[in-house]
Design an enzyme around this catalytic site. Structure first.
Site, PDB file in Angstrom:
ATOM      1  N   CYS A  52     -29.819   3.553 -76.190  1.00  0.00           N
ATOM      2  CA  CYS A  52     -29.755   2.096 -76.226  1.00  0.00           C
ATOM      3  C   CYS A  52     -29.302   1.640 -74.850  1.00  0.00           C
ATOM      4  O   CYS A  52     -28.351   2.212 -74.288  1.00  0.00           O
ATOM      5  CB  CYS A  52     -28.779   1.624 -77.304  1.00  0.00           C
ATOM      6  SG  CYS A  52     -28.456  -0.156 -77.288  1.00  0.00           S
ATOM      7  N   TYR A  54     -30.941  -5.939 -82.079  1.00  0.00           N
ATOM      8  CA  TYR A  54     -32.281  -5.754 -82.617  1.00  0.00           C
ATOM      9  C   TYR A  54     -32.326  -4.559 -83.562  1.00  0.00           C
ATOM     10  O   TYR A  54     -33.161  -4.512 -84.468  1.00  0.00           O
ATOM     11  CB  TYR A  54     -33.285  -5.512 -81.485  1.00  0.00           C
ATOM     12  CG  TYR A  54     -33.730  -6.749 -80.740  1.00  0.00           C
ATOM     13  CD1 TYR A  54     -33.126  -7.990 -80.940  1.00  0.00           C
ATOM     14  CD2 TYR A  54     -34.770  -6.683 -79.829  1.00  0.00           C
ATOM     15  CE1 TYR A  54     -33.536  -9.107 -80.244  1.00  0.00           C
ATOM     16  CE2 TYR A  54     -35.202  -7.793 -79.132  1.00  0.00           C
ATOM     17  CZ  TYR A  54     -34.584  -9.010 -79.336  1.00  0.00           C
ATOM     18  OH  TYR A  54     -35.004 -10.126 -78.643  1.00  0.00           O
ATOM     19  N   GLY A  55     -31.461  -3.591 -83.343  1.00  0.00           N
ATOM     20  CA  GLY A  55     -31.494  -2.364 -84.128  1.00  0.00           C
ATOM     21  C   GLY A  55     -31.212  -2.548 -85.603  1.00  0.00           C
ATOM     22  O   GLY A  55     -31.481  -1.656 -86.411  1.00  0.00           O
ATOM     23  N   HIS A  92     -27.655  -0.827 -74.004  1.00  0.00           N
ATOM     24  CA  HIS A  92     -26.269  -1.310 -73.994  1.00  0.00           C
ATOM     25  C   HIS A  92     -25.275  -0.177 -73.704  1.00  0.00           C
ATOM     26  O   HIS A  92     -24.203  -0.419 -73.144  1.00  0.00           O
ATOM     27  CB  HIS A  92     -25.908  -1.931 -75.346  1.00  0.00           C
ATOM     28  CG  HIS A  92     -26.367  -3.343 -75.535  1.00  0.00           C
ATOM     29  ND1 HIS A  92     -27.672  -3.668 -75.806  1.00  0.00           N
ATOM     30  CD2 HIS A  92     -25.681  -4.515 -75.498  1.00  0.00           C
ATOM     31  CE1 HIS A  92     -27.767  -4.978 -75.933  1.00  0.00           C
ATOM     32  NE2 HIS A  92     -26.576  -5.520 -75.761  1.00  0.00           N
ATOM     33  N   GLU A 147     -21.515  -7.123 -76.756  1.00  0.00           N
ATOM     34  CA  GLU A 147     -21.926  -8.523 -76.635  1.00  0.00           C
ATOM     35  C   GLU A 147     -20.740  -9.484 -76.774  1.00  0.00           C
ATOM     36  O   GLU A 147     -20.805 -10.623 -76.346  1.00  0.00           O
ATOM     37  CB  GLU A 147     -22.992  -8.843 -77.684  1.00  0.00           C
ATOM     38  CG  GLU A 147     -24.349  -8.221 -77.408  1.00  0.00           C
ATOM     39  CD  GLU A 147     -25.031  -8.809 -76.184  1.00  0.00           C
ATOM     40  OE1 GLU A 147     -24.902 -10.025 -75.943  1.00  0.00           O
ATOM     41  OE2 GLU A 147     -25.679  -8.036 -75.451  1.00  0.00           O
ATOM     42  N   ASP A 156     -34.069  -8.120 -72.970  1.00  0.00           N
ATOM     43  CA  ASP A 156     -33.294  -7.244 -73.845  1.00  0.00           C
ATOM     44  C   ASP A 156     -32.608  -8.107 -74.882  1.00  0.00           C
ATOM     45  O   ASP A 156     -32.534  -9.337 -74.751  1.00  0.00           O
ATOM     46  CB  ASP A 156     -32.249  -6.461 -73.033  1.00  0.00           C
ATOM     47  CG  ASP A 156     -31.408  -5.529 -73.913  1.00  0.00           C
ATOM     48  OD1 ASP A 156     -32.000  -4.857 -74.785  1.00  0.00           O
ATOM     49  OD2 ASP A 156     -30.184  -5.487 -73.748  1.00  0.00           O
ATOM     50  N   SER A 157     -32.061  -7.471 -75.898  1.00  0.00           N
ATOM     51  CA  SER A 157     -31.331  -8.176 -76.950  1.00  0.00           C
ATOM     52  C   SER A 157     -29.914  -8.475 -76.496  1.00  0.00           C
ATOM     53  O   SER A 157     -28.965  -8.333 -77.263  1.00  0.00           O
ATOM     54  CB  SER A 157     -31.295  -7.326 -78.226  1.00  0.00           C
ATOM     55  OG  SER A 157     -30.625  -6.098 -77.964  1.00  0.00           O
ATOM     56  N   CYS A 210     -35.139  -2.597 -73.770  1.00  0.00           N
ATOM     57  CA  CYS A 210     -34.492  -2.421 -75.069  1.00  0.00           C
ATOM     58  C   CYS A 210     -35.220  -1.284 -75.776  1.00  0.00           C
ATOM     59  O   CYS A 210     -36.443  -1.355 -75.968  1.00  0.00           O
ATOM     60  CB  CYS A 210     -34.594  -3.713 -75.879  1.00  0.00           C
ATOM     61  SG  CYS A 210     -34.048  -3.572 -77.603  1.00  0.00           S
ATOM     62  N   ASN A 211     -34.498  -0.249 -76.141  1.00  0.00           N
ATOM     63  CA  ASN A 211     -35.119   0.890 -76.821  1.00  0.00           C
ATOM     64  C   ASN A 211     -35.781   0.470 -78.126  1.00  0.00           C
ATOM     65  O   ASN A 211     -36.901   0.881 -78.437  1.00  0.00           O
ATOM     66  CB  ASN A 211     -34.073   1.964 -77.108  1.00  0.00           C
ATOM     67  CG  ASN A 211     -33.490   2.566 -75.858  1.00  0.00           C
ATOM     68  OD1 ASN A 211     -32.649   1.958 -75.206  1.00  0.00           O
ATOM     69  ND2 ASN A 211     -33.926   3.760 -75.497  1.00  0.00           N
ATOM     70  N   THR A 212     -35.086  -0.346 -78.915  1.00  0.00           N
ATOM     71  CA  THR A 212     -35.601  -0.746 -80.221  1.00  0.00           C
ATOM     72  C   THR A 212     -36.857  -1.594 -80.086  1.00  0.00           C
ATOM     73  O   THR A 212     -37.827  -1.408 -80.829  1.00  0.00           O
ATOM     74  CB  THR A 212     -34.523  -1.512 -81.010  1.00  0.00           C
ATOM     75  OG1 THR A 212     -33.361  -0.686 -81.149  1.00  0.00           O
ATOM     76  CG2 THR A 212     -35.024  -1.895 -82.379  1.00  0.00           C
TER      77      THR A 212
END
Length: 262
Positions: free
Chosen positions: A183, A42-43, A185, A151, A10-11, A73-75
């Site tokens: 997302c 990433y988005g 997150h 983050e 994931d990001s 990660c969705n993106t």
């Protein structure tokens, strides 16, 4: 039986929400988690940048011997998973907003989706909405700034709460009865979301469904792990590994966290 680890990337720390569901549903599996926090979010990146990062993450996990990779990660899923499946020999599990169950369960016919720009603008998101939610109104809201705050270890801060209140207001005014978290997150924000949402609005994320699909694919390909005394869970971050420690507090077993110059 196959005792190699499940790879997850994931990001950043968002995919920890997915990891927890996988660990709960597949207690015999070892895991290896890559948090690409240095490149979060990433988005905000181009499709080409997201694809390049996803390829880099995938090849790192494969070099570590992973038998299956969860793109947590969705993106990254919406922009890269077709390419990954076409070019690498292991199974991939992707993430996408849980629009279908929200649409099926909605009484008001209005569902909110809180997601990154990269997810909301993707072809996969629009095809999912068209195929499963054409009969209801989808209210899209970009959660700009939320991933960065998470983050930074500020998931439950006043600054985050103010942003959430701002983003929810138009969806609440429209009368949504489901809020889809688009997302990985965003499940870390559920305590704040519950404070702001009226009773009766259901929050939906995809973690449990992803864990179930991971089990099905491992079983289908004969990749389930043999029973063992203890599982090992390795976590690597290229930015803030202390944040990983925070989100993994209370987790039992052989948990290993390390910094990665990647």
């Amino acid at each position: 039986m196959d005792n190699r680890p499940i790879g997850i990337f994931d990001s950043g720390v968002g995919g920890i929400s997915i990891w927890k569901e996988i660990r709960s549903k597949l207690p015999l599996e070892d895991t290896l988690y890559l948090a690409d926090s240095r490149n979060a979010p990433y988005g905000e990146k181009t499709s080409r940048e997201i694809l390049d990062l996803s390829v880099k993450n995938t090849e790192w996990l494969l070099n570590k011997g992973c038998k299956l990779i969860v793109v947590a990660c969705n993106t990254a899923t919406t922009n890269a998973i077709d390419h990954l499946r076409a070019h690498y020999p292991v199974p991939f599990i992707g993430i996408e907003p849980a629009i279908k169950p929200a649409a099926l369960g909605s009484a008001t016919g209005k569902v909110g989706v809180l997601a990154t720009r990269g997810t909301l603008s993707s072809k996969l998101f629009h095809s999912t909405s068209r195929n499963h939610a054409s009969h209801i109104e989808i209210l899209e809201q970009e959660g700009r700034g939320l991933v960065e705050l998470i983050e930074q270890g500020k998931a439950l801060s006043g600054e985050t709460k103010n942003l959430i209140r701002k983003y929810l207001q138009p969806m609440l005014a429209a009368g949504i009865d489901h809020l889809v978290l688009g997302c990985t997150h965003y499940p870390h924000l559920i305590p704040l979301l519950k404070e702001e949402l009226p009773e009766g609005i259901r929050i939906i994320d995809c973690g449990e469904a992803v864990a179930r699909q991971t089990f099905r694919i491992l079983e289908k390909h004969g990749l389930l792990s043999a029973e063992k005394e203890e599982t090992t869970h390795q976590f690597y971050s290229n930015a803030n590994h202390e944040l990983l420690s925070h989100f993994l507090q209370g987790e039992s077993g052989d948990i290993r966290i390390a910094y990665l110059d990647f």
